[in-house]
Design an enzyme around this catalytic site. Structure first.
Site, PDB file in Angstrom:
ATOM      1  N   TYR A 137       0.797  -1.231   0.000  1.00  0.00           N
ATOM      2  CA  TYR A 137       0.000   0.000   0.000  1.00  0.00           C
ATOM      3  C   TYR A 137       0.832   1.286   0.000  1.00  0.00           C
ATOM      4  O   TYR A 137       0.306   2.362   0.270  1.00  0.00           O
ATOM      5  CB  TYR A 137      -0.948   0.006   1.213  1.00  0.00           C
ATOM      6  CG  TYR A 137      -2.141  -0.935   1.070  1.00  0.00           C
ATOM      7  CD1 TYR A 137      -2.172  -1.938   0.111  1.00  0.00           C
ATOM      8  CD2 TYR A 137      -3.246  -0.810   1.900  1.00  0.00           C
ATOM      9  CE1 TYR A 137      -3.250  -2.792  -0.007  1.00  0.00           C
ATOM     10  CE2 TYR A 137      -4.337  -1.655   1.777  1.00  0.00           C
ATOM     11  CZ  TYR A 137      -4.333  -2.652   0.823  1.00  0.00           C
ATOM     12  OH  TYR A 137      -5.417  -3.494   0.711  1.00  0.00           O
ATOM     13  N   LYS A 188       2.106 -15.492   2.369  1.00  0.00           N
ATOM     14  CA  LYS A 188       2.042 -16.319   1.166  1.00  0.00           C
ATOM     15  C   LYS A 188       3.479 -16.658   0.774  1.00  0.00           C
ATOM     16  O   LYS A 188       3.900 -16.472  -0.368  1.00  0.00           O
ATOM     17  CB  LYS A 188       1.298 -15.527   0.070  1.00  0.00           C
ATOM     18  CG  LYS A 188       0.900 -16.323  -1.145  1.00  0.00           C
ATOM     19  CD  LYS A 188      -0.141 -17.404  -0.899  1.00  0.00           C
ATOM     20  CE  LYS A 188      -0.286 -18.247  -2.164  1.00  0.00           C
ATOM     21  NZ  LYS A 188      -1.062 -19.470  -1.952  1.00  0.00           N
ATOM     22  N   ASP A 221      -4.395 -18.195   1.960  1.00  0.00           N
ATOM     23  CA  ASP A 221      -5.545 -18.880   1.347  1.00  0.00           C
ATOM     24  C   ASP A 221      -6.109 -19.927   2.313  1.00  0.00           C
ATOM     25  O   ASP A 221      -7.323 -20.047   2.496  1.00  0.00           O
ATOM     26  CB  ASP A 221      -5.197 -19.487  -0.024  1.00  0.00           C
ATOM     27  CG  ASP A 221      -3.780 -20.012  -0.123  1.00  0.00           C
ATOM     28  OD1 ASP A 221      -3.059 -20.010   0.901  1.00  0.00           O
ATOM     29  OD2 ASP A 221      -3.385 -20.445  -1.220  1.00  0.00           O
ATOM     30  N   ASP A 245      -6.217  -6.309   5.322  1.00  0.00           N
ATOM     31  CA  ASP A 245      -7.367  -5.577   4.792  1.00  0.00           C
ATOM     32  C   ASP A 245      -8.455  -6.575   4.366  1.00  0.00           C
ATOM     33  O   ASP A 245      -9.631  -6.432   4.705  1.00  0.00           O
ATOM     34  CB  ASP A 245      -6.888  -4.737   3.598  1.00  0.00           C
ATOM     35  CG  ASP A 245      -7.920  -3.720   3.136  1.00  0.00           C
ATOM     36  OD1 ASP A 245      -9.039  -3.695   3.670  1.00  0.00           O
ATOM     37  OD2 ASP A 245      -7.595  -2.941   2.219  1.00  0.00           O
ATOM     38  N   ASP A 249     -12.359  -7.919   6.370  1.00  0.00           N
ATOM     39  CA  ASP A 249     -13.714  -7.833   5.826  1.00  0.00           C
ATOM     40  C   ASP A 249     -14.421  -9.174   5.989  1.00  0.00           C
ATOM     41  O   ASP A 249     -15.615  -9.241   6.303  1.00  0.00           O
ATOM     42  CB  ASP A 249     -13.708  -7.410   4.352  1.00  0.00           C
ATOM     43  CG  ASP A 249     -13.800  -5.889   4.183  1.00  0.00           C
ATOM     44  OD1 ASP A 249     -13.291  -5.172   5.071  1.00  0.00           O
ATOM     45  OD2 ASP A 249     -14.386  -5.414   3.188  1.00  0.00           O
TER      46      ASP A 249
HETATM   47 MG    MG Z   1     -10.951  -2.603   3.704  1.00  0.00          MG
END
Ligand code: MG
Ligand code: NAI
Length: 350
Positions: A137, A188, A221, A245, A249
């Site tokens: 990011y 990962k 995963d 992030d 969710d």
């Molecule tokens: Mg978000």
């Protein structure tokens, strides 16, 4: 100590849920030994469209030096393509104020709101430590031959020894301080063999310093599968910016939806920013039906951060009572407005 709080409602439903959260804060301040100094800041899409201002550098400096906390609603407005103001304000604060811990609790307060069959509140109760200042990011990269058939883009993932170590240390320190028995690190590293190898090595080193805390690793995963299959396995999860992030969710849905997910962006030596996980929800703005509970729970996290864990617990109990009695906004199947839910929370706090 007076807690000085910069208040930024921001865009969309941010301007609806932050007044609700402030209402709860002021109610608690009036009844407990809690000195607050709330200072509003006019930042967001409206301001940007009015005068072109996104984030004045002197405001960031004031937040750094004069404030203990920032309470933020949401940023993002369809009238601002690219949402440059959101990048400058929210990512700007995370990076420039070095808010390296993005703390996101996932706690089911009432069994009927989780989409998982047969899971109780005791099964869904973990916290995610999301690295908040590097990873994918940072905007490092570029576009070459943009808009042509030969277009090439690069989005670089930044992983520093310092950045990885401090978030992993924060996760273990939290587990120890809060009596949590395990820390799961997720990456990962099977496919991303440079940066995520660093995560593996640092995790092994730091976990060795906490022999009493179980530590384990899952590829991201596999973590997604396990979060749905057996969320009771998790107490503390530490991961990078992108994966944090995404999995939070998923976590938000496990705990009853995005309208219930709270978060803190914390620099343990400096200022901390608290915000609901949700965005500005342009699809429901202006209708008075935004769920204020995520913002209210975020205020609880803020109070806990400043040593008032009892008030945070009281807020959580009040929210739990609202949920149990169906005193909720339409997206949770209720009929109450933002203001009515807020009034119920305050009534349950009494
Ligand atoms: Mg978000
Ligand atoms: P969103 O979280 O704003 O909305 C997703 C869905 O959840 C929508 O259907 C919305 O109505 C619903 N929702 C969200 N919060 C709710 C609440 N408190 N009560 C009831 N329903 C709620 O995410 P979306 O639609 O992807 O993004 C909208 C804008 O918000 C975009 O500009 C995005 O960039 C921005 N955004 C900002 C964030 C922040 O400020 N931290 C985080 C996520 C998105």
């Amino acid at each position: 100590m007076t807690i000085r709080i910069a208040v930024v409602p921001g865009d969309g439903i941010g301007t609806e849920v932050i007044p609700a959260a402030v209402h709860v804060l002021q109610h608690l301040a009036s009844r407990h030994d809690l000195a607050l100094d709330l200072v509003p800041f006019d930042l967001g899409a409206e301001r940007y469209l009015r005068d072109g201002t996104t984030m004045p550098p002197e405001v960031m400096e004031r937040w750094r030096t004069d404030f203990q906390a920032i309470l933020l609603g949401a940023l993002g407005d369809p009238r601002v393509p690219g949402n440059q103001h959101a990048v400058d304000i929210l990512l700007g604060a995370r990076f420039q104020l070095d808010l390296y811990i993005n703390l996101r609790p996932v706690r089911l307060l009432d069994a009927r709101y989780t989409p998982l069959r047969g899971k109780d509140p005791s099964d869904i109760d973990f916290v995610v430590f999301r690295e908040n200042t590097e990873g994918l990011y940072t905007g490092i990269g570029g576009q070459f031959k943009r808009g042509t058939p030969d277009e090439v883009t690069i989005e670089a993932e930044l992983n520093t020894r310092k950045g990885v170590e401090r978030i992993i240390r924060a996760a273990f320190a939290y587990a120890q301080a809060h009596g949590r028995g395990s820390v799961c690190m997720s990456d990962k590293s099977n496919a991303m063999r440079h940066g995520h190898d660093l995560w593996r090595r640092v995790f092994a080193e730091v976990s060795a310093e906490y022999p009493q805390i179980e530590s384990f690793h899952l590829y991201v995963d596999a973590l997604c599968m396990e979060l749905v299959r057996a969320p009771e396995r998790f107490e503390v999860i530490v991961t990078n910016n992108l994966f944090g992030d995404i999995i939070t969710d998923l976590g938000a849905q496990l705990q009853g939806g995005i309208g219930l997910a709270a978060s803190g962006n914390i620099n343990p030596e400096g200022v901390a920013l608290f915000e609901p996980v949700h965005g500005s929800a342009p699809d429901i703005v202006g209708r008075g039906i935004a769920n204020p509970l995520a913002a209210i729970l975020s205020v609880g996290m803020m109070l806990s951060h400043f040593g008032h864990a009892d008030l945070d617990a009281a807020i959580q109990r009040a929210v739990q009572t609202c949920l149990a009695q169906g005193q909720v906004t339409p997206e949770l199947g209720g009929e109450l407005s933002t203001d009515q839910v807020t009034d119920r929370v305050i009534a349950h706090l009494r």
